[in-house]
Write a protein that holds these residues in place. Sequence first.
Motif, PDB file in Angstrom:
ATOM      1  N   GLY A 165       0.791  -1.227   0.000  1.00 36.68           N
ATOM      2  CA  GLY A 165       0.000   0.000   0.000  1.00 36.68           C
ATOM      3  C   GLY A 165       0.820   1.272   0.000  1.00 36.68           C
ATOM      4  N   GLY A 180       2.598   5.107   3.271  1.00 38.03           N
ATOM      5  CA  GLY A 180       1.490   4.362   2.713  1.00 38.03           C
ATOM      6  C   GLY A 180       0.302   5.234   2.379  1.00 38.03           C
ATOM      7  N   ARG A 181      -0.670   4.629   1.719  1.00 34.85           N
ATOM      8  CA  ARG A 181      -1.887   5.361   1.354  1.00 34.85           C
ATOM      9  C   ARG A 181      -2.632   5.876   2.573  1.00 34.85           C
ATOM     10  N   ASP A 182      -2.391   5.261   3.713  1.00 37.28           N
ATOM     11  CA  ASP A 182      -3.070   5.689   4.944  1.00 37.28           C
ATOM     12  C   ASP A 182      -2.352   6.820   5.661  1.00 37.28           C
ATOM     13  N   GLY A 183      -1.249   7.312   5.092  1.00 36.77           N
ATOM     14  CA  GLY A 183      -0.521   8.423   5.693  1.00 36.77           C
ATOM     15  C   GLY A 183       0.458   8.030   6.779  1.00 36.77           C
ATOM     16  N   ARG A 184       0.576   6.725   7.060  1.00 34.24           N
ATOM     17  CA  ARG A 184       1.549   6.254   8.043  1.00 34.24           C
ATOM     18  C   ARG A 184       2.877   5.984   7.354  1.00 34.24           C
ATOM     19  N   THR A 202       1.706  10.635  11.242  1.00 33.49           N
ATOM     20  CA  THR A 202       0.429  10.399  10.561  1.00 33.49           C
ATOM     21  C   THR A 202       0.181  11.508   9.543  1.00 33.49           C
ATOM     22  N   ASP A 203      -0.745  11.248   8.623  1.00 31.00           N
ATOM     23  CA  ASP A 203      -1.154  12.244   7.641  1.00 31.00           C
ATOM     24  C   ASP A 203       0.005  12.685   6.745  1.00 31.00           C
ATOM     25  N   SER A 219      -0.111  16.367   4.710  1.00 21.98           N
ATOM     26  CA  SER A 219      -1.086  16.877   3.746  1.00 21.98           C
ATOM     27  C   SER A 219      -1.401  18.352   3.960  1.00 21.98           C
TER      28      SER A 219
END
Length: 279
Positions: A165, A180-184, A202-203, A219
């Motif tokens: 991911g 990853g796509r989850d921001g981790r 995160t993010d 982001s």
Amino acid sequence: MPMRAVAIAAGRRHSLACLGDGTVLASGNGTSGELMVDAWRDVVSVAAGNVHTANNTGRSHSVGLRADGSVVATGWQADGQCQVSGWRGVVAVAAGWRRTLGLLADGRVLAVGRSDEGQCAAGGWREVVTVSCGDWHSVGIRADGSAHAVGADRRGQCAVTDWRGLVGIAAGYLHTVAVGRDGRVLATGDRSTGACAVDEWTDVVAVAAGSYHTLGLTSSGRVLATGLDQHEQCRVTGWRDVVAIAAGSTHSLALRSDGTILATGNNADGQCDFAQHVC
């Protein structure tokens, strides 16, 4: 009105900035001709070669990707790392210690330069969407979000087989980080310097790896940093409105949304002077 930067790159002792008109600025140590970019035109992206941290010669190289998919390079040529004049159809470039990688539109990878540790075996990769060069290892992400890694693995910096991911990846001296796509953010390799201390991040949308430090872009345009800070290369807390980051061996760069460049860290060779040249 000054021309704005659209892309940045950081090496050990020099930095590059691609401007909106396709020209390139270079600052820092130019011992081996790595700053000879004045004649480059139609460049849309840049990469700065690193120097093995035990090597104090300051030799390095610079790479530029043109809008037509061709590639230019200048600087240290000891292992053929600047032999890119015949490359075509390239969509991204990466530069490491004595090595250059080019990503083709069809997902194949081109590699030239030193491969004593197997780091140019990336030339056999397929379905790749992004690449990065460390000092002695090369990494990439496949279209399915999994990771490739080849080269020196003495600290586990190539232990990326189980990663999934992914949307971004970066290789440092003895470590590798990915987002990853989850921001981790994931990290593997030498943990003694703190460069792998990214578990709480995160993010995050992008990462960059220096020799002993790691940067993350959120982001919201903020920048995170962890690892050795002996030259204040991790002093990025106040940076805002950032759209791209680059980590040199001991300095850090950031490109803001207005085209200006922020810099911190080791400036012994003037590699952080972009903050003055592009305003």
